[in-house]
Design an enzyme around this catalytic site. Sequence first.
Site, PDB file in Angstrom:
ATOM      1  N   LEU A  98       0.828  -1.205   0.000  1.00 43.16           N
ATOM      2  CA  LEU A  98       0.000   0.000   0.000  1.00 43.16           C
ATOM      3  C   LEU A  98       0.866   1.260   0.000  1.00 43.16           C
ATOM      4  O   LEU A  98       0.542   2.248  -0.648  1.00 43.16           O
ATOM      5  CB  LEU A  98      -0.918  -0.002   1.236  1.00 43.16           C
ATOM      6  CG  LEU A  98      -1.795  -1.255   1.428  1.00 43.16           C
ATOM      7  CD1 LEU A  98      -2.683  -1.087   2.653  1.00 43.16           C
ATOM      8  CD2 LEU A  98      -2.643  -1.520   0.186  1.00 43.16           C
ATOM      9  N   SER A 132      -6.294   0.500  10.224  1.00 49.19           N
ATOM     10  CA  SER A 132      -6.962  -0.645   9.586  1.00 49.19           C
ATOM     11  C   SER A 132      -8.389  -0.661  10.088  1.00 49.19           C
ATOM     12  O   SER A 132      -8.675  -0.184  11.197  1.00 49.19           O
ATOM     13  CB  SER A 132      -6.268  -1.939  10.002  1.00 49.19           C
ATOM     14  OG  SER A 132      -7.064  -3.041   9.638  1.00 49.19           O
ATOM     15  N   TYR A 192      -3.118  -7.145  17.050  1.00 49.96           N
ATOM     16  CA  TYR A 192      -3.119  -6.289  15.857  1.00 49.96           C
ATOM     17  C   TYR A 192      -4.343  -5.369  15.880  1.00 49.96           C
ATOM     18  O   TYR A 192      -4.234  -4.170  15.633  1.00 49.96           O
ATOM     19  CB  TYR A 192      -3.135  -7.155  14.590  1.00 49.96           C
ATOM     20  CG  TYR A 192      -3.194  -6.350  13.298  1.00 49.96           C
ATOM     21  CD1 TYR A 192      -2.069  -5.725  12.789  1.00 49.96           C
ATOM     22  CD2 TYR A 192      -4.394  -6.224  12.575  1.00 49.96           C
ATOM     23  CE1 TYR A 192      -2.111  -4.992  11.599  1.00 49.96           C
ATOM     24  CE2 TYR A 192      -4.448  -5.492  11.397  1.00 49.96           C
ATOM     25  CZ  TYR A 192      -3.306  -4.885  10.909  1.00 49.96           C
ATOM     26  OH  TYR A 192      -3.358  -4.151   9.735  1.00 49.96           O
ATOM     27  N   LYS A 202      -4.133  -1.290  15.969  1.00 50.37           N
ATOM     28  CA  LYS A 202      -4.697  -0.390  14.960  1.00 50.37           C
ATOM     29  C   LYS A 202      -5.720   0.573  15.574  1.00 50.37           C
ATOM     30  O   LYS A 202      -5.880   1.694  15.100  1.00 50.37           O
ATOM     31  CB  LYS A 202      -5.304  -1.196  13.801  1.00 50.37           C
ATOM     32  CG  LYS A 202      -4.232  -1.868  12.923  1.00 50.37           C
ATOM     33  CD  LYS A 202      -3.231  -0.855  12.354  1.00 50.37           C
ATOM     34  CE  LYS A 202      -2.303  -1.451  11.307  1.00 50.37           C
ATOM     35  NZ  LYS A 202      -1.305  -0.500  10.797  1.00 50.37           N
ATOM     36  N   THR A 226      -2.816  -6.837  -1.884  1.00 49.59           N
ATOM     37  CA  THR A 226      -1.432  -6.510  -2.243  1.00 49.59           C
ATOM     38  C   THR A 226      -0.789  -7.796  -2.752  1.00 49.59           C
ATOM     39  O   THR A 226      -1.392  -8.877  -2.674  1.00 49.59           O
ATOM     40  CB  THR A 226      -0.655  -6.006  -1.016  1.00 49.59           C
ATOM     41  OG1 THR A 226      -0.700  -7.036  -0.028  1.00 49.59           O
ATOM     42  CG2 THR A 226      -1.266  -4.745  -0.447  1.00 49.59           C
TER      43      THR A 226
HETATM   44  N1  LIG Z   1      -2.972  -5.199   3.071  1.00 47.34           N
HETATM   45  C1  LIG Z   1      -4.075  -5.087   3.772  1.00 47.34           C
HETATM   46  O1  LIG Z   1      -5.079  -5.769   3.530  1.00 47.34           O
HETATM   47  C2  LIG Z   1      -4.160  -4.072   4.879  1.00 47.34           C
HETATM   48  C3  LIG Z   1      -5.415  -3.794   5.417  1.00 47.34           C
HETATM   49  C4  LIG Z   1      -5.515  -2.858   6.425  1.00 47.34           C
HETATM   50  C5  LIG Z   1      -4.382  -2.220   6.887  1.00 47.34           C
HETATM   51  N2  LIG Z   1      -3.171  -2.516   6.357  1.00 47.34           N
HETATM   52  C6  LIG Z   1      -2.013  -1.807   6.907  1.00 47.34           C
HETATM   53  O2  LIG Z   1      -1.399  -1.099   5.852  1.00 47.34           O
HETATM   54  C7  LIG Z   1      -0.007  -0.999   6.094  1.00 47.34           C
HETATM   55  C8  LIG Z   1       0.747  -1.519   4.882  1.00 47.34           C
HETATM   56  O3  LIG Z   1       0.397  -2.869   4.664  1.00 47.34           O
HETATM   57  P1  LIG Z   1       0.818  -3.653   3.334  1.00 47.34           P
HETATM   58  O4  LIG Z   1      -0.232  -4.632   3.076  1.00 47.34           O
HETATM   59  O5  LIG Z   1       1.200  -2.681   2.290  1.00 47.34           O
HETATM   60  O6  LIG Z   1       2.104  -4.436   3.879  1.00 47.34           O
HETATM   61  P2  LIG Z   1       3.449  -4.854   3.115  1.00 47.34           P
HETATM   62  O7  LIG Z   1       4.068  -5.905   3.932  1.00 47.34           O
HETATM   63  O8  LIG Z   1       3.174  -5.107   1.679  1.00 47.34           O
HETATM   64  O9  LIG Z   1       4.327  -3.520   3.206  1.00 47.34           O
HETATM   65  C9  LIG Z   1       4.785  -3.060   4.446  1.00 47.34           C
HETATM   66  C10 LIG Z   1       6.123  -2.390   4.279  1.00 47.34           C
HETATM   67  O10 LIG Z   1       6.551  -1.966   5.582  1.00 47.34           O
HETATM   68  C11 LIG Z   1       7.908  -2.284   5.751  1.00 47.34           C
HETATM   69  N3  LIG Z   1       8.242  -2.435   7.170  1.00 47.34           N
HETATM   70  C12 LIG Z   1       7.884  -3.448   7.998  1.00 47.34           C
HETATM   71  N4  LIG Z   1       8.428  -3.258   9.217  1.00 47.34           N
HETATM   72  C13 LIG Z   1       9.117  -2.106   9.149  1.00 47.34           C
HETATM   73  C14 LIG Z   1       9.915  -1.383  10.091  1.00 47.34           C
HETATM   74  N5  LIG Z   1      10.117  -1.840  11.334  1.00 47.34           N
HETATM   75  N6  LIG Z   1      10.470  -0.214   9.704  1.00 47.34           N
HETATM   76  C15 LIG Z   1      10.303   0.240   8.433  1.00 47.34           C
HETATM   77  N7  LIG Z   1       9.579  -0.415   7.513  1.00 47.34           N
HETATM   78  C16 LIG Z   1       9.003  -1.572   7.855  1.00 47.34           C
HETATM   79  C17 LIG Z   1       8.094  -3.592   4.979  1.00 47.34           C
HETATM   80  O11 LIG Z   1       9.465  -3.825   4.658  1.00 47.34           O
HETATM   81  C18 LIG Z   1       7.214  -3.366   3.768  1.00 47.34           C
HETATM   82  O12 LIG Z   1       7.919  -2.777   2.701  1.00 47.34           O
HETATM   83  C19 LIG Z   1       0.250  -1.796   7.368  1.00 47.34           C
HETATM   84  O13 LIG Z   1       0.288  -0.902   8.452  1.00 47.34           O
HETATM   85  C20 LIG Z   1      -0.950  -2.700   7.476  1.00 47.34           C
HETATM   86  O14 LIG Z   1      -1.213  -3.061   8.789  1.00 47.34           O
HETATM   87  C21 LIG Z   1      -3.027  -3.433   5.361  1.00 47.34           C
END
Ligand SMILES: NC(=O)c1ccc[n+]([C@@H]2O[C@H](COP(=O)([O-])OP(=O)(O)OC[C@H]3O[C@@H](n4cnc5c(N)ncnc54)[C@H](O)[C@@H]3O)[C@@H](O)[C@H]2O)c1
Length: 345
Positions: free
Chosen positions: A98, A234, A249, A253, A284
């Site tokens: 995202l 989230s 989690y 959030k 994703t």
């Molecule tokens: N994908 C979903 O369905 C969804 C839904 C609701 C919320 N979210 C939230 O959206 C955000 C992004 O999710 P996503 O699906 O893109 O995840 P993703 O795993 O594709 O991307 C997350 C990125 O964060 C980086 N990261 C992780 N730990 C880190 C740290 N300690 N320091 C710096 N960078 C770090 C990772 O290397 C990765 O590039 C998250 O906070 C997730 O909880 C995702």
Amino acid sequence: MFRAASLLRGARALPRARNAIATPGPTVRQVSTTRPPRKDHDETKPGRFARTDPSITVECPAGGDVPSSKPVQRHRRTLKSFSLEGKVAVVTGGARGLGYVMTQALVESGADAAIVDLDGEEAVKSAKSLLEHFKGENPDAERLPTITAHTSDVSSPTSVRSTISEILAQHNSHIDVLVTSAGFTENFKAEDYPHDRMQKLWGVNVDGTYFCAVEAAKHMIERKRPGSMVFIGSMSGSIVNVPQPQAPYNAAKAAVRHLASSLAVEWAPHGIRVNCISPGYMLTTLTRKILDDNPELKAKWTSLIPQGRMGNPEDLMGAVVFLASGASSYVTGADLRIDGGYTVT
Ligand SMILES: NC(=O)c1ccc[n+]([C@@H]2O[C@H](COP(=O)([O-])OP(=O)(O)OC[C@H]3O[C@@H](n4cnc5c(N)ncnc54)[C@H](O)[C@@H]3O)[C@@H](O)[C@H]2O)c1
């Protein structure tokens, strides 16, 4: 059942609507409003409206009636307040998922960007690919955006502090927007959740958001210029997902969402706005892989979403630009749920 019925109602309305449009036009010679249903007009057949109708004839207008040609619009028009021209946006977790797509949205809206990620190599790759994409989309651009990559662990205050200094050094002492997308989830029964994993989860999702926000705010307050922060929470901060157990989690959030409201109040006098985006289930590359391996989970999740589909990362693009830009200048402390209606049922 309800959905099928309303679609059918929509389909029946179409022939009437077509006549209504055709009748007032001066160049339409003959369209009957009382025509009996055609023999081939079977409402149950697929493609029933994708047929030519020999009873419709349209005269070619005389030369003088045709409007003059206009130049092709090179730039897509939108409200000026949505522009991020001249702004610097920091996106944590921007190397993937995202965060990557939101970085693209901010760059396409005029911002320079700093991608902050634990995976520095991937951040460099992403910065390059976003720049290449921009060049392809804007071959005549007068100026290319600056997109930098920074390796950082957002759960470490010292790492965040040095990263923010590095960004300021590379972006003319300038940060206007912060988007905190670094985060992760994992599932354990509450009784079995390993304590070190739970600390890590809170460290990245909650502390990480807080450390980045505070370091960016210090700079904004010192510079006496407004800023906008968008925390990625989230829908799990408002509802309890099923069937997977993920209590920490969900709680983390909820904390992110309330952190946004609390900091919005605290920093409002400094012109810093803080809002939260709470996505629902998004497809994703990572979730796509998980769901390919667990198709029954996808069916369960989708069955609970009123829009009947999971979100695409692109579904966040407009929202992040809105909240980052002056278009939302009177919005602060808000939570924008982007979940296909999941949380309203
Ligand atoms: N994908 C979903 O369905 C969804 C839904 C609701 C919320 N979210 C939230 O959206 C955000 C992004 O999710 P996503 O699906 O893109 O995840 P993703 O795993 O594709 O991307 C997350 C990125 O964060 C980086 N990261 C992780 N730990 C880190 C740290 N300690 N320091 C710096 N960078 C770090 C990772 O290397 C990765 O590039 C998250 O906070 C997730 O909880 C995702």
